[in-house]
Write a protein that holds these residues in place. Structure first.
Motif, PDB file in Angstrom:
ATOM      1  N   GLU A 185     -19.071   8.200  29.927  1.00 20.72           N
ATOM      2  CA  GLU A 185     -18.425   7.216  30.796  1.00 20.72           C
ATOM      3  C   GLU A 185     -19.080   5.834  30.760  1.00 20.72           C
ATOM      4  OE1 GLU A 185     -15.470   7.628  32.447  1.00 20.72           O
ATOM      5  OE2 GLU A 185     -15.387   9.557  31.431  1.00 20.72           O
ATOM      6  N   ASP A 186     -20.161   5.649  30.001  1.00 21.81           N
ATOM      7  CA  ASP A 186     -20.712   4.302  29.808  1.00 21.81           C
ATOM      8  C   ASP A 186     -19.661   3.405  29.159  1.00 21.81           C
ATOM      9  OD1 ASP A 186     -23.188   4.911  30.824  1.00 21.81           O
ATOM     10  OD2 ASP A 186     -24.264   4.744  28.911  1.00 21.81           O
ATOM     11  N   GLN A 187     -19.702   2.124  29.540  1.00 21.73           N
ATOM     12  CA  GLN A 187     -18.885   1.118  28.854  1.00 21.73           C
ATOM     13  C   GLN A 187     -19.809   0.016  28.343  1.00 21.73           C
ATOM     14  OE1 GLN A 187     -14.911   0.120  30.556  1.00 21.73           O
ATOM     15  NE2 GLN A 187     -15.580   1.351  32.303  1.00 21.73           N
ATOM     16  N   VAL A 214      -9.445   0.857  29.048  1.00 20.20           N
ATOM     17  CA  VAL A 214     -10.294  -0.135  28.378  1.00 20.20           C
ATOM     18  C   VAL A 214      -9.493  -1.395  28.059  1.00 20.20           C
ATOM     19  CG1 VAL A 214     -11.457  -0.617  26.180  1.00 20.20           C
ATOM     20  CG2 VAL A 214     -12.003   1.468  27.450  1.00 20.20           C
ATOM     21  N   LYS A 240     -15.892   2.328  25.408  1.00 18.03           N
ATOM     22  CA  LYS A 240     -16.157   3.342  26.423  1.00 18.03           C
ATOM     23  C   LYS A 240     -16.498   4.661  25.750  1.00 18.03           C
ATOM     24  CE  LYS A 240     -14.282   5.491  30.604  1.00 18.03           C
ATOM     25  NZ  LYS A 240     -13.125   5.532  31.548  1.00 18.03           N
ATOM     26  N   GLU A 242     -16.276   8.251  25.827  1.00 14.13           N
ATOM     27  CA  GLU A 242     -15.531   9.325  26.475  1.00 14.13           C
ATOM     28  C   GLU A 242     -16.063  10.702  26.107  1.00 14.13           C
ATOM     29  OE1 GLU A 242     -11.514   8.309  25.308  1.00 14.13           O
ATOM     30  OE2 GLU A 242     -11.236   7.252  27.205  1.00 14.13           O
TER      31      GLU A 242
END
Length: 245
Positions: A185-187, A214, A240, A242
Motif C-alpha cells: 500500500e505504499d505510494q 492512482v 502504488k 499493491e
C-alpha cells in the motif's frame, strides 16, 4: 504495482520543460524518470527530454535485477548523460546554459532505489503520511542546513530558485542514490517543483488519502498546483505497491 503520471505546462509558461517516462528493462524492473529542464530558447525542454529518453533507453537494454546493481550503473551513465547535454549546448549556441534536474526510481518487489540531481523530489506516502526522501540540491536548502537562512525567510529570499547541482551545467556531477523499503500500500511520488512549491504537504497527503485510484491521485495533485496558480510546469508520477507484505 499500479502506476500513472501526468505532466502539464501550467498557466504561465509557454513550453513544458518537464519530461517523464516509464520503462522496463530486460530483467522486468520498472524505472520511473522525471526531469525539469532549465535554460532559455527551449534549451530546458531539450535537456530534460535528452536526459529522460537516453537514460530510459539505456536502462531498457540492461538485465539488472537487484537494488545493489543499480547504483554503480547510475554512477556510470549519469555522467555520460551530463556530458551529452553539455556537448549539445556547446554545439548549438542558442542552447548554451541549458540543464536539467533528474529524479528517478527503480521499482523492485520489496524495495525501490531513488536517484536524484537537483530539486525534483521523491516522496513515499505510507499510512497517511508523506515523507520526503530526497534532499534538494539548492542554495536555499544549503543555507537552511547551515543555519544561515530561516524557514520564514525563504519566501522573500532573492535567490530561492538557484539550483546547486544539475545535469548539463558542470563537467562533474554525481547523483545521490539510496534504497528504501517498498511496503504493501505504499505510494511512491516523483514530482517537479511546480507541484510541491504550490501544494503544501498536508494537502498532498489529503489528496493521496482520498483519491480512489492512482490515476485520480496524479490528476488531483497536478490540478491542485494548477488551481494554485500554475506558475511553473507541473509533473507528478505515482507508483502504488499493491503487492509486498
Amino acid at each position: 504495482m499500479d502506476v500513472d503520471y501526468e505532466t502539464i505546462t501550467g498557466r504561465v509558461r509557454q513550453h513544458n520543460e518537464d519530461a517523464v517516462q516509464l520503462v522496463t528493462n530486460q530483467g522486468g524492473v520498472t524505472a520511473a524518470i522525471v526531469a525539469d529542464g532549465l535554460g532559455g530558447h527551449q534549451g530546458g525542454e531539450i535537456a530534460s527530454k535528452m536526459a529522460v529518453s537516453s537514460l530510459g533507453f539505456q536502462f531498457q537494454q540492461t538485465t539488472l535485477t537487484t537494488p545493489s546493481a543499480i547504483e554503480p550503473w547510475l554512477q556510470q551513465v549519469i555522467p555520460q548523460e551530463n556530458s551529452a547535454i553539455i556537448e549539445r549546448s556547446r554545439e548549438y549556441p542558442d542552447l548554451a546554459g541549458m540543464g536539467t534536474t533528474l529524479v528517478c526510481a527503480f521499482i523492485f518487489p520489496r524495495d525501490f532505489v531513488v536517484a536524484h540531481v537537483g530539486d525534483s523530489r521523491a516522496y513515499v506516502f505510507r499510512k497517511g503520511r508523506l515523507q520526503q526522501l530526497t534532499t534538494d540540491h539548492s542554495l536555499v536548502n544549503e543555507l537552511l542546513a547551515a543555519g544561515e537562512l530561516q524557514p520564514e525567510e525563504v519566501a522573500t529570499f532573492p535567490h530561492k530558485n538557484v539550483i546547486t547541482r544539475t545535469l548539463g551545467i558542470s563537467d562533474q556531477v554525481k547523483a545521490d542514490v539510496a534504497t528504501f523499503p517498498f511496503l504493501h500500500e505504499d505510494q511512491l511520488l516523483l514530482c517537479t517543483d511546480g507541484l510541491y512549491k504550490l501544494v503544501d504537504q498536508s494537502t498532498m497527503e489529503q489528496l493521496l488519502t482520498t483519491a480512489p485510484t492512482v490515476t485520480a491521485a496524479v490528476h488531483r495533485l497536478v490540478e491542485a498546483a494548477n488551481v494554485a496558480g500554475g506558475t511553473d510546469n507541473i509533473t507528478a508520477l505515482v507508483v502504488k505497491n499493491e503487492g509486498g507484505e
